[in-house]
Design an enzyme around this catalytic site. Structure first.
Site, PDB file in Angstrom:
ATOM      1  N   GLY A  32       0.791  -1.232   0.000  1.00  0.00           N
ATOM      2  CA  GLY A  32       0.000   0.000   0.000  1.00  0.00           C
ATOM      3  C   GLY A  32       0.816   1.271   0.000  1.00  0.00           C
ATOM      4  CG  ASP A  34       5.096   0.919   4.893  1.00  0.00           C
ATOM      5  OD1 ASP A  34       5.077   0.030   5.757  1.00  0.00           O
ATOM      6  OD2 ASP A  34       6.002   1.782   4.821  1.00  0.00           O
TER       7      ASP A  34
HETATM    8  N1  APR Z   1      -1.313   7.035  -2.340  1.00  0.00           N
HETATM    9  C1  APR Z   1      -2.421   7.329  -1.599  1.00  0.00           C
HETATM   10  N2  APR Z   1      -3.194   6.384  -1.029  1.00  0.00           N
HETATM   11  C2  APR Z   1      -2.841   5.095  -1.225  1.00  0.00           C
HETATM   12  C3  APR Z   1      -1.701   4.709  -1.974  1.00  0.00           C
HETATM   13  C4  APR Z   1      -0.930   5.748  -2.544  1.00  0.00           C
HETATM   14  N3  APR Z   1       0.170   5.493  -3.275  1.00  0.00           N
HETATM   15  N4  APR Z   1      -1.625   3.337  -1.950  1.00  0.00           N
HETATM   16  C5  APR Z   1      -2.666   2.897  -1.240  1.00  0.00           C
HETATM   17  N5  APR Z   1      -3.416   3.941  -0.798  1.00  0.00           N
HETATM   18  C6  APR Z   1      -4.647   3.935   0.009  1.00  0.00           C
HETATM   19  C7  APR Z   1      -5.387   2.641   0.115  1.00  0.00           C
HETATM   20  O1  APR Z   1      -6.248   2.468  -0.999  1.00  0.00           O
HETATM   21  C8  APR Z   1      -6.169   2.870   1.412  1.00  0.00           C
HETATM   22  O2  APR Z   1      -7.345   3.633   1.139  1.00  0.00           O
HETATM   23  O3  APR Z   1      -4.255   4.246   1.347  1.00  0.00           O
HETATM   24  C9  APR Z   1      -5.225   3.739   2.258  1.00  0.00           C
HETATM   25  C10 APR Z   1      -4.477   2.985   3.370  1.00  0.00           C
HETATM   26  O4  APR Z   1      -4.155   1.696   2.893  1.00  0.00           O
HETATM   27  P1  APR Z   1      -2.817   0.899   3.321  1.00  0.00           P
HETATM   28  O5  APR Z   1      -1.664   1.482   2.621  1.00  0.00           O
HETATM   29  O6  APR Z   1      -3.122  -0.548   3.150  1.00  0.00           O
HETATM   30  O7  APR Z   1      -2.600   1.240   4.878  1.00  0.00           O
HETATM   31  P2  APR Z   1      -3.311   0.622   6.169  1.00  0.00           P
HETATM   32  O8  APR Z   1      -4.714   0.195   5.912  1.00  0.00           O
HETATM   33  O9  APR Z   1      -3.053   1.638   7.245  1.00  0.00           O
HETATM   34  O10 APR Z   1      -2.468  -0.704   6.465  1.00  0.00           O
HETATM   35  C11 APR Z   1      -1.136  -0.570   6.898  1.00  0.00           C
HETATM   36  O11 APR Z   1      -0.375  -2.086   5.253  1.00  0.00           O
HETATM   37  O12 APR Z   1       1.127  -1.624   3.625  1.00  0.00           O
HETATM   38  C12 APR Z   1       0.988  -2.194   4.851  1.00  0.00           C
HETATM   39  O13 APR Z   1       3.116  -1.865   5.915  1.00  0.00           O
HETATM   40  C13 APR Z   1       1.764  -1.453   5.909  1.00  0.00           C
HETATM   41  O14 APR Z   1       1.390  -3.135   7.548  1.00  0.00           O
HETATM   42  C14 APR Z   1       1.005  -1.849   7.138  1.00  0.00           C
HETATM   43  C15 APR Z   1      -0.432  -1.872   6.651  1.00  0.00           C
END
Ligand code: APR
Length: 179
Positions: A32, A34
């Protein structure tokens, strides 16, 4: 008063002082947001995270906490890493999600950022229902954004998320109007 803006797009492309990463407690990357931030920002970010783990967070960054590093090759100057709560049907973790925004805002002021971009923390892999994630995000930022911040930008990755934040912002403003 801090301006709140909504953008549909990729948080790694935002021309702001600080972008907030939806990290996990290891600070060693993931998918995501991260994954995108580490991929686009490059190895400097991970190196800084490893130093933080060694110097300050041996057991990992706690849920609801926030810490800043370099942004590496990103347009932004800083990344503020925060660890969202995993959604639970049995336990109300709303305060932890609010803390992600509160602590990220505090760190933003600490590092002298004036513009900050947030993703929808916890609303992806961590399973938080988007509408509720948006409600908590908008309320916390509206009520607690320090006046040092000129702009808080919510960067939503898709139309559904954008609409949820748009509705949350409208609902919050209506609530204030009728209060
Ligand atoms: N830019 C903006 N928003 C994004 C992007 C991006 N490049 N990529 C994903 N998203 C959105 C997703 O669609 C979601 O709506 O960000 C939101 C949060 O999603 P995640 O990144 O999965 O974060 P979270 O739900 O907090 O989970 C965190 O996921 O990636 C792993 O290492 C991270 O273990 C942690 C967990």
């Amino acid at each position: 008063m801090t301006k709140i803006t909504l953008v549909q797009g990729d948080i790694t492309e935002q021309q702001v002082d600080a972008v907030v990463n939806a990290a996990n407690s290891t600070l060693l990357g993931g998918g995501g947001v991260d994954g995108a931030i580490h991929r686009r920002g490059g190895p400097e970010i991970l190196a800084a995270c490893r130093r933080l783990r060694a110097d300050r967070y041996a057991d990992g960054l706690p849920t609801g906490a926030a810490v800043a590093t370099t942004a590496g090759r990103l347009p932004a100057d800083h990344v503020i890493h925060t660890v969202g709560p995993v959604w639970s049907p049995d336990e109300d973790r709303s305060d932890l999600l609010a803390s992600c925004y509160r602590e990220s805002l505090r760190v933003a002021v600490e590092i002298g950022a004036r513009t900050v971009a947030f993703p929808a923390v916890s609303a992806g892999v961590y399973g938080w229902p988007m509408d509720d994630a948006a409600r908590i995000a908008v309320r916390t930022v509206r009520e607690e954004a320090p006046e040092e911040l000129a702009e808080v930008r919510f960067v939503l990755f898709d139309e559904r998320a954008y609409r949820a934040f748009e509705a949350a912002l409208a609902a919050y403003n209506e609530g204030r109007a009728s209060a």
